[in-house]
Scaffold this motif. Structure first.
Motif, short mmCIF file in Angstrom:
data_model
loop_
_atom_site.label_atom_id
_atom_site.label_comp_id
_atom_site.label_asym_id
_atom_site.label_seq_id
_atom_site.Cartn_x
_atom_site.Cartn_y
_atom_site.Cartn_z
N ASN A 165 0.77 -1.17 -0.05
CA ASN A 165 0.04 -0.15 0.00
C ASN A 165 0.67 1.42 0.02
OD1 ASN A 165 -2.18 1.27 -0.08
ND2 ASN A 165 -3.12 0.89 2.01
N ALA A 166 1.87 1.25 -0.90
CA ALA A 166 2.62 2.54 -0.85
C ALA A 166 2.29 3.61 -1.37
CB ALA A 166 4.00 2.11 -1.76
N ASP A 167 2.88 4.74 -1.05
CA ASP A 167 2.34 6.26 -1.46
C ASP A 167 2.58 6.39 -2.91
OD1 ASP A 167 1.18 6.52 0.90
OD2 ASP A 167 2.84 8.02 1.66
N LYS A 168 3.96 5.66 -3.38
CA LYS A 168 4.45 6.17 -4.45
C LYS A 168 4.97 4.71 -5.24
CE LYS A 168 5.69 10.93 -5.27
NZ LYS A 168 6.85 11.82 -5.44
N CYS A 169 5.09 4.57 -6.55
CA CYS A 169 5.82 3.69 -7.15
C CYS A 169 6.59 4.22 -8.31
CB CYS A 169 4.78 2.82 -7.83
SG CYS A 169 5.84 1.28 -8.45
N GLU A 170 7.90 4.29 -8.07
CA GLU A 170 9.00 5.27 -9.01
C GLU A 170 9.77 4.38 -9.80
OE1 GLU A 170 9.43 9.33 -6.63
OE2 GLU A 170 10.85 7.66 -6.31
N ILE A 171 9.63 4.25 -11.16
CA ILE A 171 10.51 3.56 -11.91
C ILE A 171 11.60 4.36 -12.62
CG2 ILE A 171 10.44 1.85 -14.21
CD1 ILE A 171 8.64 0.80 -11.97
N TYR A 172 12.66 4.08 -12.08
CA TYR A 172 13.93 4.87 -12.54
C TYR A 172 14.52 4.21 -13.61
CZ TYR A 172 13.43 7.99 -8.73
OH TYR A 172 13.09 9.05 -7.79
N VAL A 225 -0.26 4.04 -8.98
CA VAL A 225 0.06 5.18 -10.22
C VAL A 225 1.56 4.98 -10.18
CG1 VAL A 225 0.29 7.56 -10.48
CG2 VAL A 225 -1.65 6.77 -9.33
N MET A 226 1.92 4.81 -11.54
CA MET A 226 3.60 4.59 -11.77
C MET A 226 4.16 5.97 -12.21
SD MET A 226 3.04 1.23 -13.81
CE MET A 226 4.86 0.42 -13.91
N GLN A 227 5.38 6.49 -11.71
CA GLN A 227 6.01 7.54 -12.37
C GLN A 227 7.54 6.93 -12.81
OE1 GLN A 227 6.69 10.43 -9.38
NE2 GLN A 227 7.58 11.98 -10.83
N GLY A 237 9.50 13.18 -15.30
CA GLY A 237 9.10 12.06 -15.96
C GLY A 237 7.51 11.91 -16.41
N THR A 238 7.28 10.79 -16.43
CA THR A 238 5.94 10.27 -17.02
C THR A 238 5.17 9.75 -15.85
OG1 THR A 238 6.85 10.01 -19.11
CG2 THR A 238 4.56 9.11 -18.63
N VAL A 239 3.93 10.11 -15.62
CA VAL A 239 2.83 9.36 -14.84
C VAL A 239 2.00 8.64 -15.74
CG1 VAL A 239 1.21 9.98 -12.99
CG2 VAL A 239 3.29 11.31 -13.06
N VAL A 240 1.76 7.40 -15.09
CA VAL A 240 0.98 6.56 -15.79
C VAL A 240 -0.04 6.39 -14.85
CG1 VAL A 240 0.73 4.10 -16.77
CG2 VAL A 240 2.97 5.24 -16.84
N LYS A 241 -1.27 6.52 -15.22
CA LYS A 241 -2.39 6.52 -14.41
C LYS A 241 -3.94 6.44 -15.01
CE LYS A 241 -3.17 11.53 -14.19
NZ LYS A 241 -3.45 12.80 -13.24
N GLU A 242 -5.00 6.13 -14.09
CA GLU A 242 -6.23 6.26 -14.81
C GLU A 242 -6.80 7.55 -15.41
OE1 GLU A 242 -8.75 3.85 -15.65
OE2 GLU A 242 -8.33 3.24 -13.69
N GLU A 243 -7.51 7.47 -16.49
CA GLU A 243 -7.85 8.62 -17.10
C GLU A 243 -8.58 9.59 -16.34
OE1 GLU A 243 -9.57 8.00 -20.98
OE2 GLU A 243 -10.13 9.98 -21.42
N ASP A 244 -8.26 10.95 -16.30
CA ASP A 244 -9.11 11.90 -15.63
C ASP A 244 -9.47 12.94 -16.56
OD1 ASP A 244 -7.14 14.02 -15.32
OD2 ASP A 244 -6.29 12.82 -13.62
N GLU A 245 -10.30 13.91 -15.98
CA GLU A 245 -10.98 15.02 -16.66
C GLU A 245 -9.58 15.95 -17.36
OE1 GLU A 245 -13.91 15.69 -17.79
OE2 GLU A 245 -14.10 13.76 -17.30
N GLY A 246 -8.69 16.37 -16.53
CA GLY A 246 -7.71 17.17 -16.90
C GLY A 246 -6.55 16.82 -17.80
#
Ligand code: ADP
Ligand code: ASP
Ligand code: MG
Length: 412
Positions: A165-172, A225-227, A237-246
């Motif tokens: 249940n991590a706050d962030k998942c960063e892929i370097y 959410v992956m960064q 970098g790039t954030v990979v996530k569910e589509e949202d309005e913005g």
């Protein structure tokens, strides 16, 4: 204290200086107030070297033994990184997949994670240690070592982020994020700041190896959410996530290519119900992923079937196909290793007819012949000769104006 999972790929730990750089980044994250779980790949080209070593001994090594061998790469890097962190005056502890309980099925060399046990890591984090976990490997319920398929450390990172249940998942990695094309082929490709799971799945499955396909599937299924970012700069970098309005909705998000597939054709197969199933069932049973399939129009009761698959799977597939050719009394079969797949991916395609025709036009203008075509609602792929792949990627990237900025609805 929130948990951050940080994954560092092989090129980010390719030598001693780079391992020390990773140690500094990890310690900085810890000092900024997070509990840190690090996932590392094998050093540089270690996995390729181990594969080559095995190949010199056997053309078809037993897959269980292959996993025993390949898992050693990541065992080296976790220990070395832990040592580098100790040198900086911080406490770290390294773990194999087995030790932390990354439980998988028994599909050796492409196992799927079925469970992630978090106790051991949680205990180590609670005692203030930085946890370093070997990527790419797991263990079956019978305690056999497995690996998760090439690029599988990405999936280890996402599975841990979900399980802890991590706050962030960063892929370097060695590039600044996900680009509109492979920056090695198109140096002027642009960084995509945000991308939906849906588009990233298509990009990964069509060859953008910056993320392993399964890691994106796992992230989408568990809402992680992956960064994706660089090990060597501070870019977001790039954030990979569910589509949202913005989110921006480009018609084309990227051009991808894959040169690691081959094509098998079976000629003169009797055209009757059940034949396709007879071809593809044994391949599936052998855990061989078939990508594109084309069956020709039948002629005098006979037809040809072509399909593409990973080059790695070809030796095993050929022995199955040779048996089938005999069983069907088919004319014969053929293997072409010099093919490549070129794809364009973009959610906006759904509402913009004509994108496929434009793609075919660009390939025709460059005298590139199309051998096979497949589509999804947001992707069009063509199989072409491998020699033409760089020209095709560059021409499509330019045609869809991806260097300037993503082509949006307003721009057309
Ligand atoms: P790591 O060792 O960090 O896991 P990989 O080699 O697996 O790194 O993935 C990073 C590489 O992916 C980059 O060096 C780049 O050449 C390649 N790549 C292919 N397509 C893309 C893309 N669309 N965006 C970014 N990188 C890409
Ligand atoms: N070392 C493995 C590979 O080269 C896993 C990874 O890098 O993610 O495929
Ligand atoms: Mg990778």
């Amino acid at each position: 204290m929130g948990i951050i999972v940080q994954k560092f790929g092989g090129s980010s730990v390719a030598d001693v200086e780079k391992i020390k750089n990773v140690a500094r980044r990890v310690v900085a994250t810890k000092l900024a107030g997070s509990s840190v779980v690090v996932v590392v790949s094998a050093l540089g080209d270690t996995t390729d070297e181990l594969v080559e070593l095995a190949r010199q001994i056997s053309a078809k090594p037993p897959e269980r033994e292959m996993d025993m061998l390949l898992a050693t790469g990541e065992q080296q890097s976790v220990a070395l990184l832990a040592m580098a962190i100790f040198e900086l005056g911080h406490e770290a502890i390294s773990f194999t997949g087995y030790q932390v309980g990354i439980v998988t099925d028994d599909s050796h060399t492409k196992a799927r994670i079925v469970d992630v046990k978090s106790e051991r890591i949680m205990q180590a984090l609670a005692s203030g240690k930085i946890c370093i976990v070997a990527g790419f490997q797991g263990v079956t319920v019978d305690n056999d070592i497995t690996t998760l398929g090439r690029g599988g450390s990405d999936t280890t990172a996402v599975a841990l982020a979900a399980g802890l249940n991590a706050d962030k998942c960063e892929i370097y990695t060695d590039v600044e994020g996900v680009f509109t094309a492979d920056p090695r082929i198109v140096p002027e490709a642009s960084l995509v700041p945000e991308i939906t799971y849906e588009e990233m799945l298509e990009m990964a499955s069509s060859g953008a190896k910056v993320l392993q396909l399964r890691s994106v599937e796992y992230a989408r299924n568990h809402n992680v959410v992956m960064q994706v970012r660089s090990s060597f700069t501070d870019s977001e970098g790039t954030v990979v996530k569910e589509e949202d309005e913005g989110m921006e909705r480009p018609i084309i998000s990227g051009v991808t290519h894959n040169t690691s597939e081959g094509k098998i054709t079976i000629y003169g197969v009797p055209d009757r119900p059940g034949i396709a199933a007879k071809v593809f069932k044994p391949l599936a049973a052998a855990n061989i992923n078939v990508d594109m399939i084309v069956q020709n129009v039948s002629y005098k009761g006979y037809t040809d079937i072509s399909f593409t698959l990973d080059l790695d799977d070809i030796p095993r597939a050929l022995s199955i196909i040779e048996d089938l050719v005999r069983e069907f009394g088919a004319q014969g079969h053929d293997l072409d290793k010099d093919i490549a797949k070129i794809s364009i991916v973009g959610a906006g395609m759904k509402s913009h007819p004509g994108v496929a025709a434009e793609m075919f036009d660009v390939l025709a203008e460059n005298s590139i012949n199309i051998q096979m075509i497949s589509t999804s609602p947001i992707r069009i792929s063509c199989v072409i000769d491998e020699v033409n792949i760089a020209t095709a990627v560059r021409a499509l990237h330019e045609h869809f104006q991806l260097s300037e900025e993503a082509v949006t609805d307003e721009a057309l």
